[in-house]
Design an enzyme around this catalytic site. Structure first.
Site, PDB file in Angstrom:
ATOM      1  N   HIS A  97       0.862  -1.210  -0.078  1.00  0.00           N
ATOM      2  CA  HIS A  97       0.075   0.003  -0.027  1.00  0.00           C
ATOM      3  C   HIS A  97       0.781   1.250  -0.098  1.00  0.00           C
ATOM      4  O   HIS A  97       1.796   1.356   0.777  1.00  0.00           O
ATOM      5  CB  HIS A  97      -0.672  -0.057   1.234  1.00  0.00           C
ATOM      6  CG  HIS A  97      -1.586   1.278   1.738  1.00  0.00           C
ATOM      7  ND1 HIS A  97      -1.433   2.247   2.524  1.00  0.00           N
ATOM      8  CD2 HIS A  97      -2.460   2.066   0.551  1.00  0.00           C
ATOM      9  CE1 HIS A  97      -2.354   3.230   2.459  1.00  0.00           C
ATOM     10  NE2 HIS A  97      -2.808   3.290   1.199  1.00  0.00           N
ATOM     11  N   SER A  98       0.542   2.172  -0.865  1.00  0.00           N
ATOM     12  CA  SER A  98       1.297   3.438  -0.913  1.00  0.00           C
ATOM     13  C   SER A  98       2.688   3.438  -1.108  1.00  0.00           C
ATOM     14  O   SER A  98       3.205   2.720  -2.031  1.00  0.00           O
ATOM     15  CB  SER A  98       0.778   4.211   0.309  1.00  0.00           C
ATOM     16  OG  SER A  98       1.235   5.692   0.093  1.00  0.00           O
ATOM     17  N   MET A  99       3.446   3.821   0.170  1.00  0.00           N
ATOM     18  CA  MET A  99       4.925   3.731   0.191  1.00  0.00           C
ATOM     19  C   MET A  99       5.407   2.087  -0.188  1.00  0.00           C
ATOM     20  O   MET A  99       6.448   1.809  -0.772  1.00  0.00           O
ATOM     21  CB  MET A  99       5.388   4.273   1.507  1.00  0.00           C
ATOM     22  CG  MET A  99       7.141   4.090   1.543  1.00  0.00           C
ATOM     23  SD  MET A  99       7.402   4.525   3.243  1.00  0.00           S
ATOM     24  CE  MET A  99       7.041   3.031   4.266  1.00  0.00           C
ATOM     25  N   GLY A 133       3.660   0.104  -1.579  1.00  0.00           N
ATOM     26  CA  GLY A 133       3.497  -0.416  -3.051  1.00  0.00           C
ATOM     27  C   GLY A 133       4.775  -0.026  -3.882  1.00  0.00           C
ATOM     28  O   GLY A 133       5.081  -0.979  -4.771  1.00  0.00           O
ATOM     29  N   LEU A 164      -1.550  -1.137  -3.770  1.00  0.00           N
ATOM     30  CA  LEU A 164      -2.807  -0.439  -3.571  1.00  0.00           C
ATOM     31  C   LEU A 164      -2.538   1.111  -3.321  1.00  0.00           C
ATOM     32  O   LEU A 164      -1.578   1.575  -2.603  1.00  0.00           O
ATOM     33  CB  LEU A 164      -3.310  -0.981  -2.184  1.00  0.00           C
ATOM     34  CG  LEU A 164      -3.349  -2.591  -2.143  1.00  0.00           C
ATOM     35  CD1 LEU A 164      -3.543  -3.246  -0.799  1.00  0.00           C
ATOM     36  CD2 LEU A 164      -4.182  -3.094  -3.077  1.00  0.00           C
TER      37      LEU A 164
END
Length: 306
Positions: free
Chosen positions: A101-103, A105, A125
């Site tokens: 997720h985010s970082m 990802g 994500l």
């Protein structure tokens, strides 16, 4: 899916903590959370995975219940490559999938490029690419990273931590997320899930005095970031099945033309790439996992034999 269990992976500076979900002999995944979150970020999504899958969700160092790195050292986003490798070696994983997720990802993407022989699938994500840095900003950011670290160290060396009641800490987390990611980026229920690993009591004798577990050094300006020219090449190197689930109400965090260019490269260079958009904000996988899971389920089903 069976109940998850807490895990610890020994590392030279202490341990990497996390949770293991699913069947021990299931197809392995490693899950990476976003900046200043922890592996509780996946608590609502991972129960959807069938027991044929095994997911190892970790607290990145300096987050959640993982050890902080030693004094005098700063965190670097590319250190995630060694964290992934250490976890894989600890569990004897020769091949595995990545979900971030985010970082997390973006970190997963970089590992998929540098160690492609290890990665079965890549799921990102509300993340599309590592943020590109302009040539003009690199010197400024490098200076800021040094100055920020020393300033934070000075605060840490006083031995005085910021203490909060639980309600104050919850309010701080909500306000910080909304300021960074947009209003309603995280629900109160989701924030409370993150606080299960994100807070610790100052003392057992004081029932409602808490401090955050995350390392303040994570707030120093990051040295990480490549010019767009480098990102163009990196983006063309992803060859495994690759799924991006983008929250419609999430931010891009950089120039839209940079994002579009890289998305075009994904499509042109990888026939196994897919991007979908879902209703929700930055923490959509935690706030409304039912919006996210059907796309992962479809992706896993279609790539099962690859």
């Amino acid at each position: 899916m069976r109940e998850c269990k807490d895990i610890q992976i020994p590392v030279p500076w202490g341990h990497i903590a996390g949770k293991e979900w699913g069947h021990q002999n299931g197809e392995p995944w490693i899950a990476l959370h976003g900046w200043l979150d922890n592996c509780g970020s996946f608590d609502k999504l991972l129960p959807y995975f069938p027991k044929t899958q095994r997911i190892i969700a970790i607290d990145l160092p300096g987050h959640g219940l993982s050890s902080h790195i030693q004094p005098g050292v700063t965190y670097h986003r590319l250190d995630a490559l060694q964290y992934i490798r250490r976890v894989a070696i600890h569990f004897n994983l020769e091949k595995f999938s990545l979900i971030g997720h985010s970082m997390g990802g973006r970190m997963s993407l970089m590992y998929s490029v540098t160690h492609p022989e290890h990665v079965n699938r890549l799921v990102m994500l509300d993340a599309i690419k590592p943020v590109s840095r302009s040539m003009d900003s690199i010197v400024q950011r490098t200076r800021a990273s040094v100055d920020d670290l020393l300033s934070i160290e000075k605060k840490l060396n006083t031995g005085k931590s910021s203490h909060y009641t639980y309600e104050m800490a919850l309010k701080r987390l909500l306000e910080g997320s909304h300021q960074l990611h947009g209003q309603e980026s995280i629900t109160e229920e989701s924030a409370k899930i993150l606080l299960q690993r994100g807070l610790k009591k100052v003392s057992e004798s004081d029932a409602d005095t808490w401090e955050f577990t995350r390392d303040l050094r994570h707030r120093a300006t990051s040295l990480y970031g490549y010019p767009q020219e480098v990102m163009r090449h990196i983006s063309s190197e992803i060859k495994c099945p690759h799924l991006i689930i983008k929250a419609k109400q999430g931010n891009l965090y950089e120039l839209s033309e940079n994002v579009k260019e890289v998305l075009d490269i994904y499509k042109d260079s990888n026939p196994l790439f897919k991007k979908v958009e879902v209703e929700g904000n930055h923490h959509v996988h935690l706030n409304t996992p039912q919006n996210v899971w059907p796309h992962i389920e479809d992706f896993v089903g279609k790539t099962a034999s690859m």
